[in-house]
Scaffold this motif. Sequence first.
Motif, short mmCIF file in Angstrom:
data_model
loop_
_atom_site.label_atom_id
_atom_site.label_comp_id
_atom_site.label_asym_id
_atom_site.label_seq_id
_atom_site.Cartn_x
_atom_site.Cartn_y
_atom_site.Cartn_z
N MET A 133 6.99 -17.19 -10.95
CA MET A 133 7.07 -15.76 -10.63
C MET A 133 8.12 -15.52 -9.55
N ALA A 134 8.19 -16.41 -8.56
CA ALA A 134 9.21 -16.28 -7.52
C ALA A 134 10.60 -16.46 -8.12
N ARG A 143 15.31 -8.90 -7.29
CA ARG A 143 14.67 -7.79 -6.57
C ARG A 143 14.89 -7.92 -5.07
N GLN A 144 15.31 -6.83 -4.47
CA GLN A 144 15.51 -6.81 -3.02
C GLN A 144 14.19 -7.08 -2.31
N ASP A 148 10.66 -12.19 0.67
CA ASP A 148 9.66 -11.99 1.72
C ASP A 148 8.24 -12.15 1.21
N ASP A 149 8.06 -12.11 -0.10
CA ASP A 149 6.71 -12.18 -0.69
C ASP A 149 6.25 -13.61 -0.97
N ARG A 155 9.61 -20.70 -2.45
CA ARG A 155 10.99 -20.26 -2.68
C ARG A 155 11.89 -21.44 -3.03
N ALA A 156 11.70 -22.55 -2.33
CA ALA A 156 12.53 -23.72 -2.59
C ALA A 156 12.28 -24.26 -4.00
#
Length: 391
Positions: A133-134, A143-144, A148-149, A155-156
């Motif tokens: 999903m990330a 998406r801007q 942060d979510d 994220r990595a």
Amino acid sequence: MIESWRWYGDLDAISLEEIAQTGARGIVTALHEIPYGEVWPSDAIAARKARVEAGGFEWVVVESLPIHERIKKGEGDLSALFANYRQSMANLAGEGVTTICYNFMPLLDWTRTDLNAPVAGGATCLRFEAVRMAAFEIHMLGRQDAEDDYPDDVRAKAASWFQQATEADRDSLLASIMAGMPGAFDRYDVAGLRQALATYDGVGREGLRRNYKRFLDEVVPTSEELGVKLCVHPDDPPRDILGLPRIVSNGDDLDWILAAHDSPANGITLCSGSLGANPANDVPAIAARVADRIHFAHLRNVAKDPDGSFEEAAHLEGDTDMVALVRVLLDEQARRLDAGRADHLIPFRPDHGHHMLSDLSRDLIPGYPLIGRLRGLAELRGVISALSHAG
């Protein structure tokens, strides 16, 4: 409790004759062919009810009478849409169908990243994978503020997945996410999804709550007059998605909804799987908290991972104590019976299920196999019988 089964009518490869062999006696269905915002005609409702009854069932719950996206956004003159919704309720009530499930999730009804995740023994299930999903939000959708979510490790891993993913991998991910689009009408590519998301710019959590309260104020008085019970379905998953706010995700949200228009007609669909995907939610405790306003129940289970991922588990094997939850529902039924209520029984359905055995070769709606749900219904039937016998 009323054992029920979700059936998608002509869109469903599973027949009423097959459903009859499960032992369920209630059908949960809707007129999925009608575009959102249009009136459900009485003759179409009557025809669907006649088919259900000819199969030996009762149409116990409408799932769903959908809410047009313009209502969720509070966009423009909504008087015709509210009038149509009220007329559809009246037409349903006129045919004796008086429990209506709906949701107030912006744009997507549910979100998964994998429709065929493997489980032990060769079956498959629906899965929400935080890393994928990330990857979708950050690298495919762009998406801007999406970064942060998600925590650093997610994220990595998302960046690594995206770099290694083939075009087919990315297409499959988009298709899985788009499977949660409501109805049979809208599906987007990445550019189209960006445009659709942009229509919610500026709405935010409080704006969505205002628009939801307006909906309740517009339709609950009519439901009271008609003897209709409305029951909102929790967010799936119970967290903000794609930058869109979710406002039906925990016990506090449910408290707000019930207080926003304080009426027995304004109730809850208790979905143990949707609420159970949030590790902060104690599902049996939430059920006890809103028990008097539970009009319908979806019983399923999920197994969660620390990074926010989750997948559909067998009904008695996930993170939610299903026995404790059923005990809450049976206690509430007993309370209603003691109060002299003729409608004391709570309809429930075995929600979702693993695709297994011969269902693996059938073209079935994701999450709605025959055999996996039959297994779930049998297990839940056993729990209900045992608890009822124990008193």
